[in-house]
Enzyme design. Sequence first.
Site, PDB file in Angstrom:
ATOM      1  N   HIS A   1       0.848  -1.208   0.000  1.00  0.00           N
ATOM      2  CA  HIS A   1       0.000   0.000   0.000  1.00  0.00           C
ATOM      3  C   HIS A   1       0.879   1.253   0.000  1.00  0.00           C
ATOM      4  O   HIS A   1       0.550   2.247   0.646  1.00  0.00           O
ATOM      5  CB  HIS A   1      -0.913   0.033   1.234  1.00  0.00           C
ATOM      6  CG  HIS A   1      -2.072  -0.917   1.116  1.00  0.00           C
ATOM      7  ND1 HIS A   1      -3.151  -0.670   0.319  1.00  0.00           N
ATOM      8  CD2 HIS A   1      -2.304  -2.127   1.675  1.00  0.00           C
ATOM      9  CE1 HIS A   1      -4.009  -1.683   0.402  1.00  0.00           C
ATOM     10  NE2 HIS A   1      -3.519  -2.585   1.211  1.00  0.00           N
TER      11      HIS A   1
ATOM     12  N   ASP B   1      -0.518  -4.479   5.952  1.00  0.00           N
ATOM     13  CA  ASP B   1      -1.529  -5.376   5.405  1.00  0.00           C
ATOM     14  C   ASP B   1      -1.355  -5.596   3.904  1.00  0.00           C
ATOM     15  O   ASP B   1      -0.719  -4.803   3.208  1.00  0.00           O
ATOM     16  CB  ASP B   1      -2.927  -4.796   5.655  1.00  0.00           C
ATOM     17  CG  ASP B   1      -3.046  -3.382   5.124  1.00  0.00           C
ATOM     18  OD1 ASP B   1      -2.069  -2.598   5.273  1.00  0.00           O
ATOM     19  OD2 ASP B   1      -4.088  -3.041   4.547  1.00  0.00           O
ATOM     20  N   GLU B   2      -1.929  -6.663   3.458  1.00  0.00           N
ATOM     21  CA  GLU B   2      -2.100  -6.952   2.030  1.00  0.00           C
ATOM     22  C   GLU B   2      -0.837  -6.769   1.196  1.00  0.00           C
ATOM     23  O   GLU B   2      -0.893  -6.265   0.081  1.00  0.00           O
ATOM     24  CB  GLU B   2      -3.229  -6.068   1.455  1.00  0.00           C
ATOM     25  CG  GLU B   2      -4.572  -6.351   2.126  1.00  0.00           C
ATOM     26  CD  GLU B   2      -5.710  -5.529   1.535  1.00  0.00           C
ATOM     27  OE1 GLU B   2      -6.806  -6.065   1.396  1.00  0.00           O
ATOM     28  OE2 GLU B   2      -5.489  -4.337   1.218  1.00  0.00           O
ATOM     29  N   ASN B   3       0.270  -7.168   1.743  1.00  0.00           N
ATOM     30  CA  ASN B   3       1.489  -7.156   0.940  1.00  0.00           C
ATOM     31  C   ASN B   3       1.636  -8.516   0.294  1.00  0.00           C
ATOM     32  O   ASN B   3       1.919  -9.514   0.961  1.00  0.00           O
ATOM     33  CB  ASN B   3       2.695  -6.854   1.825  1.00  0.00           C
ATOM     34  CG  ASN B   3       3.992  -7.127   1.079  1.00  0.00           C
ATOM     35  OD1 ASN B   3       4.050  -6.990  -0.145  1.00  0.00           O
ATOM     36  ND2 ASN B   3       5.007  -7.535   1.813  1.00  0.00           N
TER      37      ASN B   3
END
Lengths: 682, 682
Positions: free
Chosen positions: B260, B323-325
Site C-alpha cells: 500500500h 496489510d495486504e502485501n
Amino acid sequence: MKNVKRIILFFVFIASYFHTNAQVELLEKYDLMPWPKEIKENGQKFMINENFTIAVNKDNINPKIANATTKFLRRLSGRTGVFIDEGFATIASKSKEPSLVINYTREGKLELNEDESYELSVVNDQINLTAITDIGIIRGLETLLQLNDHTTTEYFFHGVDIKDAPRFSWRGLMIDVARHYEPLEVLKNNLDAMAAVKMNVFHWHLTEDQGFRVEVKSRPKFHQLASDGQYYTHEQIKELVAYASNLGIRVVPEFDIPGHATSWLVAYPEMASKDTIYKIERHAGIFDPTLDPTKEVTYEIITDVFSEIAPLFPDKYFHIGGDENEGKHWDENDKIQEFKKKNNIKDNHELQAYFNIKIQKILKEQGKIMMGWDEILQPTLPKDVVIHSWRGKEAMLKAAKQGYKTVLSKGYYIDLLKSIRHHYANEPISKGHGLTEEQLKNILGGEATMWGELVTPVSIDSRIWPRTAAIAEKLWSSIEIDDADNMLKRLESVNYRLEELGISHIRNRNVILRNISNNQELKSLITLTKICEPLKAYQRNKGGVEYKSYSPFTQFVDACNTDAIDAIRFNKSVKKYLKSNVDADKQEIIVLLNKWITNHTDFSKINNNPTLAKLEPLSSKLAELSSILKNGLTKGSINKAEHQKSIVIIDFLSKPIADTELVIIPAIKKLISAIEIRNVKP
Amino acid sequence: MKNVKRIILFFVFIASYFHTNAQVELLEKYDLMPWPKEIKENGQKFMINENFTIAVNKDNINPKIANATTKFLRRLSGRTGVFIDEGFATIASKSKEPSLVINYTREGKLELNEDESYELSVVNDQINLTAITDIGIIRGLETLLQLNDHTTTEYFFHGVDIKDAPRFSWRGLMIDVARHYEPLEVLKNNLDAMAAVKMNVFHWHLTEDQGFRVEVKSRPKFHQLASDGQYYTHEQIKELVAYASNLGIRVVPEFDIPGHATSWLVAYPEMASKDTIYKIERHAGIFDPTLDPTKEVTYEIITDVFSEIAPLFPDKYFHIGGDENEGKHWDENDKIQEFKKKNNIKDNHELQAYFNIKIQKILKEQGKIMMGWDEILQPTLPKDVVIHSWRGKEAMLKAAKQGYKTVLSKGYYIDLLKSIRHHYANEPISKGHGLTEEQLKNILGGEATMWGELVTPVSIDSRIWPRTAAIAEKLWSSIEIDDADNMLKRLESVNYRLEELGISHIRNRNVILRNISNNQELKSLITLTKICEPLKAYQRNKGGVEYKSYSPFTQFVDACNTDAIDAIRFNKSVKKYLKSNVDADKQEIIVLLNKWITNHTDFSKINNNPTLAKLEPLSSKLAELSSILKNGLTKGSINKAEHQKSIVIIDFLSKPIADTELVIIPAIKKLISAIEIRNVKP
C-alpha cells in the site's frame, strides 16, 4: 451630407436597438452572473463526455492554474456525473486535441488594477479560453461552468463567444471574524464562492471589542488573553492567504483602531485612555475603550503587531478601521486634554488624525498603503490612503474629488438583512456625481460587509449568499446591466450551485429547524420560514443588549432569510389581482391562504416544546387571518366582526415575532381594504 | 442453613429480576448512548434557565475542562434557545450556588487504560459531576447533554444517578484520508462526534498507494510529489492532535508499509523493489508496488520520516499498516531472492517479519510502540507490538493468547455499508473464546474503519454516522446491553444531535439530490433514497476499476445510506402482515405501495437530464410493481399475466441500479408468493 449623417444615425440606432434586444434575449437565456461585457451566440454546442481534457499553453502548470483547472474538472464531473478520464490539466505540447485550450500571457500579480479580462469561445469541437493573466483564466473558467447545461440525454456547454473584463478593480467581501470567530473552512468556502462570482478582495476584519483573532508572537497576550482561544495562527493566515491567492483574490487585513479596540486593552491595558480593568466585550455596539494616542507605548505595541503581521499579507493595502471612535475616554483623560492643548489639536477628530498619520508611517515602513473607514478622512491625510466609505456616497465622492482612492460599502451592508433588490439598485457612481474622468478613477469599487454580531458558522453563509452575488455583478458588469427581475432569474442556478463549493446557506435551514423542533416533521416550520424574514437593520439586537456573543443563534430567525420566497409570490399575486380583479389571479392568492390555514394543523402536531411555543401565535393567528381573507375573497366581502378581528390580528402580526417580521402583512392590508366590508349588525 | 441459602438465592433472583426489568424500562425511557454502567432514577428534575452556571473545584480551569465546559454551555444554549447569562465555567471558590459542580482529582493522561469513569447526579437544585480525571468529566458532560429533555414549557435534565466507566479502553475510529483527502474541519467534526459517543482513539490512516498526506520537511518529495498538494502540514497535525487531546481522544497515526506504498515510491523510487516509474495510484485495490526491505536506503528514508513525524504525535502507539502485501515485486527481484537465500528467510511473510522488526526498532528509538494489521503477527515479533485484527476474530484471539495486545476491527468495517444491526451484533469477545483472565486483558477494544475509496468530504459523514455510534456503545457499555431495537430507538435522537457538531450526514443528502436534479423538486428522489441502499461490500467499485479517486461521488447512490428507512418500515409491515393476515397490517403495506405508485408521476416531472434518466427504470418499474402488488393485496389475488410481469420486474429490480440496491425486493418476493395466483387463460 446631411442625409448621410441621418442614415448613419439611423443605422447606429438600429444596431443599438438590435443589440439591446439581443442582449435582453441572451439575459433571459443564459444564467451567467456577473453578466459578461460582450457575449454572442454562435449556434454551436460543446458536448461533454469522459474524454474531456484541458491543455495549457505553458511549459509547466503553475499552482493557480493547477488549482483552477483541477477544481474545474471536479466540479464539472461532480455536477454531470461524467467520469472524466483525465483528472488534471496537461501542458499543450503533450496533449492532442484537447477539449479546452487555455492560453495566457503571464502570471497575474495580486494587486490593484491587474488585468482580469479573458476571451472565451465555445464551438462544437473545442473551447478556447484566452487571457493576459492566469487570473483572467480563473475568471473565464467560472463563466464556462455557468455555460454548462443539459438536454435529456447529454451535458454540454453553450456555444458562445465572450469578451469580458470587470468594470471595477476592487470587488470585495468583508467578513468580521472578531464578533464571532469563523473557522478557516468557512472562510475558504466563501473564498471559493467569491471566485465563483468573480470577486477579488477578501477584507478580513480581525480585531474588535469582542476579540483579537490573530496570534502575535512578540506580544502573545493578544491571542492568549483577548481571543477566548479563537484566533488564527501565522500558519493559518498563510494558509488562507495562499488559498485566496490561488483564486486570484487579494487579502486585506483590518486591525480596527483606535476605537472598537477593547480586545487590545484586555491584552495591553497600558495602551488605554482610561485606567480601568478591561474585559472582552460580550455585547454588540459602540464602546468607550480607546487606545491612547498620546502615549509612546501605544505606538510601540502597534509597531510590534504590525511589523509582525504585515509580512503575512502580501497585499499592499492594510486596513486600520478607524470608525466610530467617539473619544469619550479621551475627553475624560486630563493628560490627553493637556496633550491636545499643548499640540494645538482642537478636537477629537484632529486627535484621531494625529494618530492616523503616525499609524500611516508605521505601515509605510512595512511597505503598506493605509486604508480606513471614512471617518479617517482629514485634510492632513497623505493622498495614497484609501477611504472606505460606509456612511454615504457623498463621503465617497468627496474623498474621490480630493484625490483619495475610495471603496464603497454604503448600500452593500449585507448584515442589515435588506432585500437583494436594495443592494442591486445601489449603483456606485450615481448620476450627477460631478467628478472629472480622472477623479472617477479614484472610485476603485466596492465591498459587501458581513458584520459578525449575529452570525455563527451555522448561519453566516445564508447571510452572505446569495445577496453578495448581486453585489458582485454590480461591481463587475456594465452599468446597463440593472434589471433586478432578470438578475433574480439568473441568480437561481448560480445560487444553488454555490452548494458545490461547500456554502451551507441552503442546507443549514433544516439543520436549525430540526434543532428547534427536536427532530420532528419540519413541513410547517419550513412554510413559516418562507414568509418570515429576520428583523432588518439591527432591530434584532436592540442596541446590542439582547444578544451576547455566546447567545443562541440557532433559532427560528436564523433559519429565515431575506427575500422570503412565498412572501414574494404572495405580494406579487396580490398586486396582480388588485389590478386585474380576475378570478385566476384570486385563485393564486387562495392557494397560499389555504397553505397557511392547513399549516397550523401541522404546526400544532409538533408544538410541544418551549421554543416552538414562541411560534404558536404566529402560526395560529396567520391561519385565522388567512381564513378570514379566504372567506372574504370567496364571498367578495367580509362582515364587520371578521374585519375587526382581522385588524386586531394584523396589528399583532405587524410586530416582531421571535425576532422575525411577517413580510406578507403589507399585502394583506391592501387586500383587506380592497375587500368590501359588509356591515352586519352584531 | 439450606433454607437460608435458598432464601438468599431467591432474593438475588428477585433483585436481579427487578434490576433487569428496571433496566429495560430505563432503556426505553432515556436516549443515552453508549448506555451507562449503572443508572438509577431519583424522581427529580433540574430545570434549565438563564442562570445556569458551572463551577470547577480547581484553582484554575485547564484547557480540556475549559473546552468541554464552554462547548457544553454553547450546545445547551443552542438546543434550548435559553440565553445562558454566564458563558464560561468559573472556579468553585468564586461561584455561589452553581448549577453544575465539577469535581475531579487529577489531569488525565492520554494513554491506554487511563481512568475515564465518572459519577453524575442530577437532582432538583444541583448537578454533580465527579471523576478521577478530567477525561472522565468530558465523558460525563456528554451523558448530561443526553439527559436534556423538555416539557411544553421548560427544558430540564432528568433526575438520575449514574456511575459509569467503559468496558474497553480502546474505542477507536479510523479514517483513511489517503484514498480521499479530508479537510481538517471534517476531521474535527468527527472528533467532536466521537467524543459525543465517548470514543477515545482517532486512528489516522495517512499514507496509501493513492497519496502521502503528510508534510515531511527532511524529505519534501513526499508531500511535493505524492500528495496532489493535499497533505497536512506539521502545524495542522499539531492542531488536530491538540483538538483531539482537548476531547480526551488519542491520535494514532498510520504509515502503511511495505505494501500500500505506491506514494512512497512516487517520491523516492530508490526504496522500490522494482525499477520502474511510479505514479500516484488513481484506482482502488491491492497493488504491487512495495518497499524493498533489503536496501539500506529504505530504512534511512523511513527513519527520516518517522523521526520527524513521531514527535508530532504524543501518543505512544504508531501504526505501520503492514496489510495486504502480496510480495509480487519481491518475487520478481533477483537481489531480493538472493537476500532471502543468504539470510535463510524462507518466504515473503518471513521477509516482511524481518522488515517489521527493523521498523519496530526505528519506532522504539522514537519511544513508540508499534502497531500493525494482523498480517504482521509472526513468532519473532516483540511482545509489546499491538495486533490490529481485521481479517477475523480468530486471528485476534490467537494474538491475545500469544500475549499480544489486540484491537478488533473485523465486524466494524463501516465502509462495507452493512446494516447497523450487523455491527451492533459484533460482540468483540465471543463465548467460548478460550482465553484466561490475563489473556482477556490483551483485548484492548475495537475500531470502526472508514476506508476512503468511495467517500469525499460531502459523503464521508453519512458513511461514518450513525453506525459508528452503535460500535461506540459496543465498546463502552456492558456486554448485556445488546438489544438492537432498543439501541435504534435511542439512536434516533443521538443521531440527529450529531448535527450540532457539524456532522453533515443528514443535511448533505439533499445537497446531492439538488445537484443531480439540477435544483428541481426533490420529493420523488427523497422517496427513492428511503428504499435504496448503496451497494454493499465493495460491489460498487468492481475490483477498484470503475471509480478513480477523482470520479464523481455526487450521485444518487451517495445520497442513499444503509438502513433505508422506508424499506425497514415496509419489510416490517410485510413480515407482520404475512403472520397476522389482518387488514390493518395490509393497509400499512398499501400506504407505502401507493407512495411508490404516485412517486413515479412526481419523478417523471423532473426527469429531464442524463443523470436522472439513469433512475427512470427504477422509478417506473417500482411503480408498476407496486401497482400489481396493490391490486393483488386488494383483490386477494393476481392474474397470471400480472404475475409474470412481476417476475420480470423483480428480476430487473434485483440487480444494482445506479450503484444502489433496492432493499425491499426480498419482502416483495415473499408478498408475491403469499398472494394467490389466479390462473387466468391468456
